[in-house]
Design a protein around this motif. Structure first.
Motif, PDB file in Angstrom:
ATOM      1  N   CYS A  32       0.792  -1.158  -0.186  1.00  0.00           N
ATOM      2  CA  CYS A  32       0.120  -0.130   0.008  1.00  0.00           C
ATOM      3  C   CYS A  32       0.980   1.430  -0.032  1.00  0.00           C
ATOM      4  O   CYS A  32       2.103   1.243   0.601  1.00  0.00           O
ATOM      5  CB  CYS A  32      -0.905   0.120   1.217  1.00  0.00           C
ATOM      6  SG  CYS A  32      -1.922  -1.324   1.392  1.00  0.00           S
ATOM      7  N   CYS A  36      -3.378   2.684   6.552  1.00  0.00           N
ATOM      8  CA  CYS A  36      -4.227   3.174   7.244  1.00  0.00           C
ATOM      9  C   CYS A  36      -4.386   2.971   8.744  1.00  0.00           C
ATOM     10  O   CYS A  36      -4.118   1.689   8.987  1.00  0.00           O
ATOM     11  CB  CYS A  36      -5.522   2.953   6.716  1.00  0.00           C
ATOM     12  SG  CYS A  36      -5.710   3.397   4.583  1.00  0.00           S
ATOM     13  N   CYS A  39      -6.402  -0.278   9.898  1.00  0.00           N
ATOM     14  CA  CYS A  39      -6.155  -1.515   9.036  1.00  0.00           C
ATOM     15  C   CYS A  39      -5.452  -2.557   9.725  1.00  0.00           C
ATOM     16  O   CYS A  39      -4.501  -2.320  10.101  1.00  0.00           O
ATOM     17  CB  CYS A  39      -5.582  -1.125   7.791  1.00  0.00           C
ATOM     18  SG  CYS A  39      -5.225  -2.362   6.747  1.00  0.00           S
ATOM     19  N   GLY A  82      -3.834  -5.419   0.994  1.00  0.00           N
ATOM     20  CA  GLY A  82      -3.055  -4.511   0.325  1.00  0.00           C
ATOM     21  C   GLY A  82      -3.775  -3.730  -0.734  1.00  0.00           C
ATOM     22  O   GLY A  82      -4.946  -3.536  -0.705  1.00  0.00           O
ATOM     23  N   ASN A 116      -7.748   1.363  -4.857  1.00  0.00           N
ATOM     24  CA  ASN A 116      -8.065   2.599  -4.270  1.00  0.00           C
ATOM     25  C   ASN A 116      -8.245   4.020  -5.063  1.00  0.00           C
ATOM     26  O   ASN A 116      -7.853   3.472  -6.415  1.00  0.00           O
ATOM     27  CB  ASN A 116      -6.781   2.971  -3.288  1.00  0.00           C
ATOM     28  CG  ASN A 116      -6.897   2.199  -1.981  1.00  0.00           C
ATOM     29  OD1 ASN A 116      -8.113   1.733  -1.589  1.00  0.00           O
ATOM     30  ND2 ASN A 116      -5.673   2.027  -1.214  1.00  0.00           N
ATOM     31  N   ARG A 153      -7.006   8.174   5.041  1.00  0.00           N
ATOM     32  CA  ARG A 153      -6.933   7.817   3.700  1.00  0.00           C
ATOM     33  C   ARG A 153      -6.059   8.666   2.594  1.00  0.00           C
ATOM     34  O   ARG A 153      -5.969   9.845   2.890  1.00  0.00           O
ATOM     35  CB  ARG A 153      -8.386   7.658   2.857  1.00  0.00           C
ATOM     36  CG  ARG A 153      -9.144   6.700   3.639  1.00  0.00           C
ATOM     37  CD  ARG A 153      -8.916   5.351   3.548  1.00  0.00           C
ATOM     38  NE  ARG A 153      -9.029   5.003   2.204  1.00  0.00           N
ATOM     39  CZ  ARG A 153      -8.808   3.718   1.767  1.00  0.00           C
ATOM     40  NH1 ARG A 153      -8.193   2.987   2.604  1.00  0.00           N
ATOM     41  NH2 ARG A 153      -8.748   3.323   0.556  1.00  0.00           N
TER      42      ARG A 153
HETATM   43  S1  SF4 Z   1      -7.188  -0.167   4.404  1.00  0.00           S
HETATM   44 FE1  SF4 Z   1      -6.787  -0.879   2.312  1.00  0.00          FE
HETATM   45  S2  SF4 Z   1      -5.049   0.938   1.656  1.00  0.00           S
HETATM   46 FE2  SF4 Z   1      -5.429   1.192   3.725  1.00  0.00          FE
HETATM   47  S3  SF4 Z   1      -3.545   0.196   4.687  1.00  0.00           S
HETATM   48 FE3  SF4 Z   1      -5.491  -1.466   4.641  1.00  0.00          FE
HETATM   49  S4  SF4 Z   1      -5.045  -2.467   2.766  1.00  0.00           S
HETATM   50 FE4  SF4 Z   1      -3.885  -0.505   2.533  1.00  0.00          FE
END
Ligand code: SF4
Length: 401
Positions: A32, A36, A39, A82, A116, A153
């Motif tokens: 990524c 986030c 996450c 990811g 994304n 984000r």
């Molecule tokens: S929510 Fe999605 S974009 Fe954000 S760190 Fe996790 S996997 Fe990556």
């Protein structure tokens, strides 16, 4: 695993022929652009990724997966992460091509990629469609700039709107995710956001309640009191508002957090929830598939470098593999199947585990939950009621040891 437990597992595993039903291939891309704060997925930030090595390793592990689960017809491929929209489209195309060389595919194979909505990634949507992706799942998460900032984000609302627009042009099927139950989230604000989302939606939406997971930055921040989540009553009202608006829009929940027009459910995710067969490749990917020895469970190394190294040395990055015994199968089928509004099909379950579901779970466990309006048992299915799905963890705690 000690040899004795291996033998025990092998003995208790159920003999079964590969079923002629849905079969999915999951591909994990673990990178990524940033992490986030909510996450807990297997996602990592790296300065650079050696693209050729990664493509070759994914293809090699696919070869291995096909040797573990041969003679199947692929009905879905899912690129998850990811952020797989960071994969070069050529790599995505090479993976799709290899899957279709290794296993025959159904004519209507569903090929989903999670993306994304940054402008860089959206600029690849046309190329991704060209190499065979036919369904896009976009991590929009909020249609509100302050909320997107809180969620850490890397995109803002205008990028999300542009990405949805581009997705609509290139993919017949697209979905996007939103997260609700954010700090200070009110029913009125969510109703307004969801109404705008419905105007942008295709035939599928994933609507998740924000949860605080261990090991995340939010877990630390929440413990320090840096933010609070809405109280239980507000959370329940947010959930009910979600069901009401999506139901009225003809997209009822087919799973706790997933809504679709009839026939537009994610076929790949249904494979998990119906406890059907799939193989998983890439770091941390899990697989569950029927082999000559019964149902197999596999898990690949989670660390991207450890996985890459293992594949380059051994042809696969398997960290753990075992035969799934009856007790584990029952537990997993309940955990997955009761998430679905259709519930668990009793005949299919009996064919898989060799016992009727009621007998396997125990009537003494089921009856109080049925009497309490949390479960529903019919001649064909066991399902959680709408109320039961809202408190599913508590229901499962009483069913599963
Ligand atoms: S929510 Fe999605 S974009 Fe954000 S760190 Fe996790 S996997 Fe990556």
């Amino acid at each position: 695993m000690p040899a004795s437990s291996k033998a025990r597992n092998a003995k208790s595993a159920l003999k079964a022929k590969p079923p002629a039903e849905a079969f999915g291939v999951y591909v994990h891309w673990p990178f990524c652009v940033s992490k986030c704060p909510y996450c807990d997925f297997n996602s990592h930030v790296r300065e650079g990724v050696e693209q050729t090595r990664w493509r070759d390793a994914l293809l090699r592990e696919l070869d291995h997966a096909a040797s573990e689960a041969p003679d199947r017809k692929v009905t879905s491929i899912f690129f998850g992460g990811g952020t797989p929209s960071l994969m070069p489209p050529d790599t995505v195309g090479a993976v799709i091509e290899r899957v279709q060389t290794l296993w025959p595919s159904s004519n209507e194979v569903e090929i989903t990629l999670e993306a994304n909505p940054s402008s860089v990634e959206a600029s690849r949507f046309a190329a991704l469609a060209q190499v065979g992706v036919n369904r896009l799942s976009l991590g929009v998460q909020a249609l509100d700039d302050d909320a997107l900032k809180f969620l850490g984000r890397a995109h803002d609302q205008s990028e999300a709107l542009a990405a949805i627009d581009i997705a609509r042009k290139h993919f017949a099927r697209y979905s996007f995710d939103l997260i609700y139950g954010r700090p200070n989230h009110t029913v009125e604000a969510w109703r307004e956001e969801l109404t705008r989302a419905l105007a942008l939606a295709g035939d599928h939406l994933s609507l998740y309640q924000l949860t605080i997971e261990r090991g995340t930055r939010f877990h630390t921040d929440h413990a320090k009191g840096l933010f609070t989540l809405p109280d239980e009553d507000t959370q329940a009202a947010l959930y009910e508002t979600t069901q009401e608006l999506l139901g009225a829009a003809g997209m009822p929940a087919y799973e706790i957090s997933n809504h679709a027009k009839p026939g537009q459910e994610s076929r790949h995710n249904l494979v998990y929830w119906r406890y059907q067969d799939y193989v998983g490749i890439g770091p941390g990917a899990h697989g569950r598939f029927t082999s000559h020895a019964g149902k197999r469970a596999t898990r690949r190394h989670s660390g991207p470098e450890a996985w890459l190294d293992a594949v380059e040395h051994h042809g696969h990055g398997t960290a753990e593999a075992h035969n799934v015994d009856r007790a584990e199968m029952l537990r997993e089928a309940l955990l997955m199947g009761l998430r679905l509004s259709e519930g668990i099909e009793r005949q299919r379950f009996a064919a898989m585990i060799g016992r009727d579901l009621v007998e396997a779970v125990g009537n003494e466990k089921l009856q109080p939950l049925i009497a309490g309006g949390l479960l529903e048992l019919t001649a064909t299915h066991l399902r959680a009621t709408a109320h039961g799905r809202q408190v599913l963890n508590a229901v499962l705690a009483r069913l599963v040891d």
